[in-house]
Enzyme design. Sequence first.
Site, PDB file in Angstrom:
ATOM      1  CE  LYS A   1      31.227  40.379  40.914  1.00 15.41           C
ATOM      2  NZ  LYS A   1      32.694  40.234  40.734  1.00 15.41           N
TER       3      LYS A   1
ATOM      4  CB  THR B   1      41.315  39.896  43.135  1.00 17.35           C
ATOM      5  OG1 THR B   1      40.119  40.054  43.907  1.00 17.35           O
ATOM      6  CG2 THR B   1      41.870  41.251  42.744  1.00 17.35           C
TER       7      THR B   1
ATOM      8  CE  LYS C   1      41.142  36.744  46.463  1.00 16.96           C
ATOM      9  NZ  LYS C   1      39.787  37.148  46.924  1.00 16.96           N
TER      10      LYS C   1
ATOM     11  CG  HIS D   1      38.273  49.836  42.373  1.00 14.16           C
ATOM     12  ND1 HIS D   1      39.077  48.745  42.562  1.00 14.16           N
ATOM     13  CD2 HIS D   1      38.837  50.832  43.068  1.00 14.16           C
ATOM     14  CE1 HIS D   1      40.081  49.063  43.356  1.00 14.16           C
ATOM     15  NE2 HIS D   1      39.953  50.344  43.680  1.00 14.16           N
TER      16      HIS D   1
ATOM     17  CE  LYS E   1      33.266  35.331  39.827  1.00 13.86           C
ATOM     18  NZ  LYS E   1      34.395  36.187  39.561  1.00 13.86           N
ATOM     19  NE  ARG E   2      28.109  41.081  47.460  1.00 19.35           N
ATOM     20  CZ  ARG E   2      27.888  42.169  48.182  1.00 19.35           C
ATOM     21  NH1 ARG E   2      28.854  42.670  48.933  1.00 19.35           N
ATOM     22  NH2 ARG E   2      26.703  42.748  48.185  1.00 19.35           N
TER      23      ARG E   2
HETATM   24  C1  LIG Z   1      38.743  37.744  46.322  1.00 24.58           C
HETATM   25  C2  LIG Z   1      37.428  37.955  46.926  1.00 24.58           C
HETATM   26  C3  LIG Z   1      36.419  38.612  46.226  1.00 24.58           C
HETATM   27  C4  LIG Z   1      36.601  39.096  44.807  1.00 24.58           C
HETATM   28  O1  LIG Z   1      36.199  38.074  43.923  1.00 24.58           O
HETATM   29  P1  LIG Z   1      35.965  38.351  42.365  1.00 24.58           P
HETATM   30  O2  LIG Z   1      35.788  36.990  41.794  1.00 24.58           O
HETATM   31  O3  LIG Z   1      37.203  39.010  41.862  1.00 24.58           O
HETATM   32  O4  LIG Z   1      34.757  39.196  42.247  1.00 24.58           O
HETATM   33  C5  LIG Z   1      35.184  38.766  46.821  1.00 24.58           C
HETATM   34  N1  LIG Z   1      34.947  38.308  48.066  1.00 24.58           N
HETATM   35  C6  LIG Z   1      35.895  37.651  48.768  1.00 24.58           C
HETATM   36  C7  LIG Z   1      35.561  37.145  50.119  1.00 24.58           C
HETATM   37  C8  LIG Z   1      37.168  37.461  48.232  1.00 24.58           C
HETATM   38  O5  LIG Z   1      38.104  36.822  48.940  1.00 24.58           O
END
Ligand SMILES: *Cc1c(COP(=O)(O)O)cnc(C)c1O
Length: 793
Positions: free
Chosen positions: A532, A634, A638, A338, A526-527
């Site tokens: 990032k 991911t 979304k 990953h 995101k984290r």
């Molecule tokens: C989808 C999701 C992530 C992943 O987000 P990235 O932008 O791909 O890092 C992290 N936390 C939550 C709560 C999510 O729903």
Amino acid sequence: MDELRKNKFIETYTENLQRITLKSFDDTSDKDRYDALCDTIMGLINQEWRDCKRKTRNQRKAYYFSAEFLIGRSLGNNLINLGIYDEVKELLDEVGIDFEAIENYEDDAALGNGGLGRLAACFMDSAATQGLNLVGYGVRYREGIFKQKIEDGFQVERGDSWIKNGDGWSIRVDSDAKIVRFRDQQVKAVPFDMPVVGFENGVVNTLRLWQAEPFEEFDFGKFNNYEYDQAVSEKNRAEDITRVLYPNDMQRAGKVLRLKQQYFFCSASIQDMVEKYKKDYPEDLKFENFSKYHVIQLNDTHPIMAIPELIRVLVDENGIFFDDALAIAKEVFAFTNHTVLQEALERWDRDIVLEVSPRSLEIIEKINQILVEDFKQRGYSEEQIDPYRIERFGQVHMANLAIYVGFSVNGVAALHTEILKDDTFSHWYKVRPEIFNNKTNGITPRRWLVYANRELTSFITQKLGTDQWKYDLSLLKDLEKYLDDEKVLNELLNIKQIKKEQLAKYILEKEGIKVDPTSIFDIQVKRIHEYKRQHLNILHIIYLYHKLKKNPDMDFTPTTFIFGGKAAPGYFRAKGMIKLANEVARVVNSDPDVNKKLKVVFVENYRVTYGEKLFPAADVSEQISTAGKEASGTGNMKFMLNGALTLGTLDGANIEIFDHAGEENNYRFGATVEELNEIMDTYNPVEFYSKDSDIKDVVDSLVSGEFKDNNTYMFLDIYNELINPQNGQRGDSYFLLKDFKSYAKAHEKINKEYRDRLEWSRKCLKNIANAGFFSSDRTILDYANDIWKIDQE
Ligand SMILES: *Cc1c(COP(=O)(O)O)cnc(C)c1O
């Protein structure tokens, strides 16, 4: 539901409510009403669940081993997948129950850090929906990822004891409990089964999470002897194993306890599989047939202890020869990587493995010997073997173990898989090219569209004249016939407007900040991590702020920048980025010169449930990682599925998003991996700083006193990382300054093009119509067909 089922449902529900609470209906609380609804739904799916377990007992199955499942709430999602969401809502309404209040009573099951854990949850949903035999195995942490508070702009962590009031979605199965043995301790592993409801197809799969418990609740002798602490110490030591999810996203820590946790759930799961095999397949019960019925997908390095554990159970408990057990393992395990960040590829000190499970270490070392012999026979020198060794310099390399034993290694987006082959695992790719493959990540359209965006869902169904797209997301492509239909494009704009107004209301409620729903909603959630690059986003906001300050009448479409995300509690710089976002928000939002045009919000405690409100309301999706660093992402998918345009680098799945929806319908910026590799050794951020007054201005603002970090030196730390490296490294490891101008230019383009509302809507529609590829239904079918070789029901 027909009338009969409706009547039955509401009858059962009110009965449950009164039976559980012993209260009359009017006295019941939201919690009571929520509990009773869980109970009713669990009753509703019980029959199908048992049928599925029975029907699939003798079929080949895939097992998803994951230390994380970031599930979120289950109530709404289960109702959606059962196809009774609207009806139940209506029924409850009729008896005077506010469904939304009940829904909000549910805590997120946040048994994961971020993308990796959420992927596991999306996969479970998609496998059930596609009728695939997939069993999830994981850990039932008593404390999920911490709850984030923002105090004075700083992140503060609070516990997340999500099951303190019970857990309506699990069934404790004491009869399947296992014993897990560590070097100095034995504990009971008790499984809790959660139903995974397929979308309107009658399938209910199982997610089995293990909880560590002592054999005895407490030592009566000690208690009687007034030694109260000691009386419960064994109990606590056992429970400690599954007490907390480690919130250190991509960093190493927790060592012994963390490895214990991993070994704990792997051992329990392997024992479970072998025991069931012996019971369910008496005719086939020669272990060489084991791999006919089982394939295990290892979600990252965390569950790799399952490999020596399977061999241990076969050899020590079932009398199989070591070589035969290894041969079986080679047909059972597949490994997903990953991340290419070195700190996330787990390596354990030998003595830690020894402390947790001496027998596992013995087995790992034996596999290592066989590996070395293998390579020697193929003419490799000791030195040439080094990068492949499972044990080296007193450390156990988990990825090498999984790649040597596994029959498949996959990355999670096209670019990521190429980087694995060319770089991270290039040595392995040279000797076993045939096992490498790509499986681009996906998201479940049920939670992230059908549930989270009812308005867009109705729109799509109406435009396509069918809701078949919910099963086969590639059908969204047909929406392209409306690309030039002004009326339809306006409808789409209206839906986005509704979602933005809903989010604005929620933000006002939760964060106390008023945002203008007609402004551009530009969102990065995101984290929080340097790679990032949330700080690139923040520096750009400072740049805009200064520009607007100087020139208040500047031509500028009002924009609301929204951030959200958690920093690992020990990651100082990420916490500094949170403080910086909040401090910039405070300064900008309170400045009457600009705050009609510019707003900044950091939403507290970003999690799945907050995401369900954010993704549908976004105009712009910020996906701005340093090229080559984000394996897939991911969140980007979304946003796309909900009609946001991507502002992104050529990284991870962004590349595939641009390919599918067209780069011209999104906003690409920044250096490519190749370009960065080229300049890697010569890059000097100070050049960008001294030659460009805009860059100098924003970087200097970190230390000018304009933004205050309460003497924590957090902002100085970010400044130093950019242009004043401390330990002989070059500065700006993540190339913010290199990409800054290109990023600012892309923003300028967005700001202008947003005003052509119809053209913008056309781009949104183009993105939605081409989001089909990013359904986790597609991803899971690729795993099933290419790796697992299991059929759909
Ligand atoms: C989808 C999701 C992530 C992943 O987000 P990235 O932008 O791909 O890092 C992290 N936390 C939550 C709560 C999510 O729903």
